[in-house]
Design a protein around this motif. Sequence first.
Motif, PDB file in Angstrom:
ATOM      1  N   PHE A  50       0.666  -1.461  -0.090  1.00 29.95           N
ATOM      2  CA  PHE A  50       0.084  -0.016   0.088  1.00 29.95           C
ATOM      3  C   PHE A  50       0.894   1.230   0.191  1.00 29.95           C
ATOM      4  O   PHE A  50       0.764   2.218  -0.833  1.00 29.95           O
ATOM      5  CB  PHE A  50      -1.029   0.079   1.362  1.00 29.95           C
ATOM      6  CG  PHE A  50      -1.644   1.310   1.308  1.00 29.95           C
ATOM      7  CD1 PHE A  50      -2.741   1.530   0.433  1.00 29.95           C
ATOM      8  CD2 PHE A  50      -1.011   1.947   2.239  1.00 29.95           C
ATOM      9  CE1 PHE A  50      -3.369   2.611   0.621  1.00 29.95           C
ATOM     10  CE2 PHE A  50      -1.946   3.392   2.170  1.00 29.95           C
ATOM     11  CZ  PHE A  50      -3.023   3.607   1.664  1.00 29.95           C
ATOM     12  N   TYR A  51       1.875   1.432   1.008  1.00 28.19           N
ATOM     13  CA  TYR A  51       2.950   2.387   0.829  1.00 28.19           C
ATOM     14  C   TYR A  51       3.663   2.706  -0.246  1.00 28.19           C
ATOM     15  O   TYR A  51       3.788   3.840  -0.739  1.00 28.19           O
ATOM     16  CB  TYR A  51       3.139   2.493   2.221  1.00 28.19           C
ATOM     17  CG  TYR A  51       2.923   2.687   3.584  1.00 28.19           C
ATOM     18  CD1 TYR A  51       1.853   3.716   3.614  1.00 28.19           C
ATOM     19  CD2 TYR A  51       2.780   1.772   4.540  1.00 28.19           C
ATOM     20  CE1 TYR A  51       1.223   3.835   4.805  1.00 28.19           C
ATOM     21  CE2 TYR A  51       2.046   2.113   5.795  1.00 28.19           C
ATOM     22  CZ  TYR A  51       1.344   3.202   5.786  1.00 28.19           C
ATOM     23  OH  TYR A  51       0.373   3.341   6.723  1.00 28.19           O
ATOM     24  N   ALA A  52       3.986   1.585  -0.889  1.00 28.38           N
ATOM     25  CA  ALA A  52       5.050   1.611  -2.079  1.00 28.38           C
ATOM     26  C   ALA A  52       3.872   2.080  -3.230  1.00 28.38           C
ATOM     27  O   ALA A  52       4.358   3.119  -3.802  1.00 28.38           O
ATOM     28  CB  ALA A  52       5.295   0.238  -2.456  1.00 28.38           C
ATOM     29  N   ALA A  53       2.668   1.587  -3.251  1.00 26.04           N
ATOM     30  CA  ALA A  53       1.914   2.166  -4.431  1.00 26.04           C
ATOM     31  C   ALA A  53       1.589   3.760  -4.140  1.00 26.04           C
ATOM     32  O   ALA A  53       1.707   4.342  -5.207  1.00 26.04           O
ATOM     33  CB  ALA A  53       0.764   1.433  -4.269  1.00 26.04           C
ATOM     34  N   PHE A  54       1.242   3.993  -3.069  1.00 26.55           N
ATOM     35  CA  PHE A  54       1.201   5.374  -2.756  1.00 26.55           C
ATOM     36  C   PHE A  54       2.281   6.253  -3.169  1.00 26.55           C
ATOM     37  O   PHE A  54       2.075   7.271  -3.731  1.00 26.55           O
ATOM     38  CB  PHE A  54       0.794   5.704  -1.109  1.00 26.55           C
ATOM     39  CG  PHE A  54       0.549   7.160  -0.685  1.00 26.55           C
ATOM     40  CD1 PHE A  54      -0.531   7.631  -1.110  1.00 26.55           C
ATOM     41  CD2 PHE A  54       1.544   7.644  -0.233  1.00 26.55           C
ATOM     42  CE1 PHE A  54      -0.946   9.176  -0.854  1.00 26.55           C
ATOM     43  CE2 PHE A  54       1.028   9.103   0.259  1.00 26.55           C
ATOM     44  CZ  PHE A  54       0.012   9.735  -0.126  1.00 26.55           C
ATOM     45  N   PHE A 109       2.509   2.527  -9.291  1.00 28.82           N
ATOM     46  CA  PHE A 109       1.056   2.731  -8.730  1.00 28.82           C
ATOM     47  C   PHE A 109       0.183   1.609  -9.203  1.00 28.82           C
ATOM     48  O   PHE A 109      -0.148   1.079  -8.097  1.00 28.82           O
ATOM     49  CB  PHE A 109       0.680   4.224  -9.174  1.00 28.82           C
ATOM     50  CG  PHE A 109      -0.730   4.199  -8.700  1.00 28.82           C
ATOM     51  CD1 PHE A 109      -1.107   4.327  -7.369  1.00 28.82           C
ATOM     52  CD2 PHE A 109      -1.772   4.941  -9.586  1.00 28.82           C
ATOM     53  CE1 PHE A 109      -2.337   4.644  -6.735  1.00 28.82           C
ATOM     54  CE2 PHE A 109      -2.858   5.116  -9.205  1.00 28.82           C
ATOM     55  CZ  PHE A 109      -3.334   4.997  -7.959  1.00 28.82           C
ATOM     56  N   ILE A 110      -0.220   1.387 -10.491  1.00 24.13           N
ATOM     57  CA  ILE A 110      -1.243   0.406 -10.744  1.00 24.13           C
ATOM     58  C   ILE A 110      -0.862  -1.016 -10.572  1.00 24.13           C
ATOM     59  O   ILE A 110      -1.659  -1.623  -9.978  1.00 24.13           O
ATOM     60  CB  ILE A 110      -1.709   0.752 -12.390  1.00 24.13           C
ATOM     61  CG1 ILE A 110      -2.544   2.308 -12.274  1.00 24.13           C
ATOM     62  CG2 ILE A 110      -2.659  -0.255 -12.717  1.00 24.13           C
ATOM     63  CD1 ILE A 110      -2.750   2.563 -13.608  1.00 24.13           C
ATOM     64  N   VAL A 111       0.368  -1.409 -11.017  1.00 19.84           N
ATOM     65  CA  VAL A 111       0.624  -2.708 -10.888  1.00 19.84           C
ATOM     66  C   VAL A 111       0.721  -3.216  -9.177  1.00 19.84           C
ATOM     67  O   VAL A 111       0.399  -4.146  -9.004  1.00 19.84           O
ATOM     68  CB  VAL A 111       2.317  -3.088 -11.347  1.00 19.84           C
ATOM     69  CG1 VAL A 111       2.795  -4.423 -11.078  1.00 19.84           C
ATOM     70  CG2 VAL A 111       1.993  -2.992 -12.993  1.00 19.84           C
ATOM     71  N   LEU A 112       1.277  -2.363  -8.430  1.00 12.83           N
ATOM     72  CA  LEU A 112       1.254  -2.457  -6.979  1.00 12.83           C
ATOM     73  C   LEU A 112      -0.146  -2.615  -6.515  1.00 12.83           C
ATOM     74  O   LEU A 112      -0.206  -3.513  -5.406  1.00 12.83           O
ATOM     75  CB  LEU A 112       2.279  -1.469  -6.249  1.00 12.83           C
ATOM     76  CG  LEU A 112       3.845  -1.977  -6.619  1.00 12.83           C
ATOM     77  CD1 LEU A 112       4.534  -1.097  -5.627  1.00 12.83           C
ATOM     78  CD2 LEU A 112       4.233  -3.333  -6.474  1.00 12.83           C
ATOM     79  N   LEU A 113      -0.919  -1.812  -6.826  1.00  9.29           N
ATOM     80  CA  LEU A 113      -2.252  -2.005  -6.398  1.00  9.29           C
ATOM     81  C   LEU A 113      -2.936  -3.276  -6.875  1.00  9.29           C
ATOM     82  O   LEU A 113      -3.609  -3.754  -6.039  1.00  9.29           O
ATOM     83  CB  LEU A 113      -3.285  -0.775  -6.921  1.00  9.29           C
ATOM     84  CG  LEU A 113      -3.063   0.498  -6.447  1.00  9.29           C
ATOM     85  CD1 LEU A 113      -4.117   1.620  -7.031  1.00  9.29           C
ATOM     86  CD2 LEU A 113      -3.281   0.523  -4.805  1.00  9.29           C
TER      87      LEU A 113
END
Length: 152
Positions: free
Chosen positions: A5-9, A51-55
């Motif tokens: 979550f934090y990495a995507a953010f 962002f998108i891939v990690l979500l």
Amino acid sequence: MLKLFYAAFAYMVVGVASGLYYRELTKSQGFPEGEFTQLGLAHTHLLTLGFIVLLIVLVLEKVFELSKSPLFGWFFWVYNAGVILTSAMLVWHGTLTVLGEDSGAAIAGIAGLGHIVVTAGMVLLFLALRTRVVAAVAAKRAADTVDAGVAG
């Protein structure tokens, strides 16, 4: 799960900031509108690959508990290293282009290496996902067998 979550953010924030940097740098330098620079690619790479891939991986974690795979940690760090390396080279190369400087082959080579590292991270993701999908299918079959035995 929080790490994803934090990495995507973080990628969302940096991706949006890179778009702002692209717009402001090209405007301040009088760079011709519509002329190609890799700064625009950095913006889309950060938003899409970060962002998108990690979500999406966050959803896969929720469904399959990917972090239970020993390969998940490898995926996370290798993939992020590749995205950061690739994006940094895109920003560097794009900035030099806007400033009218020659970037040289080394920057392109390092960016290519970043893409290779991203690919290695994706392979690790699929290997980790495969182990968790196989485990989920086996657990489902075992549960179905128990339910069939109880019903019979």
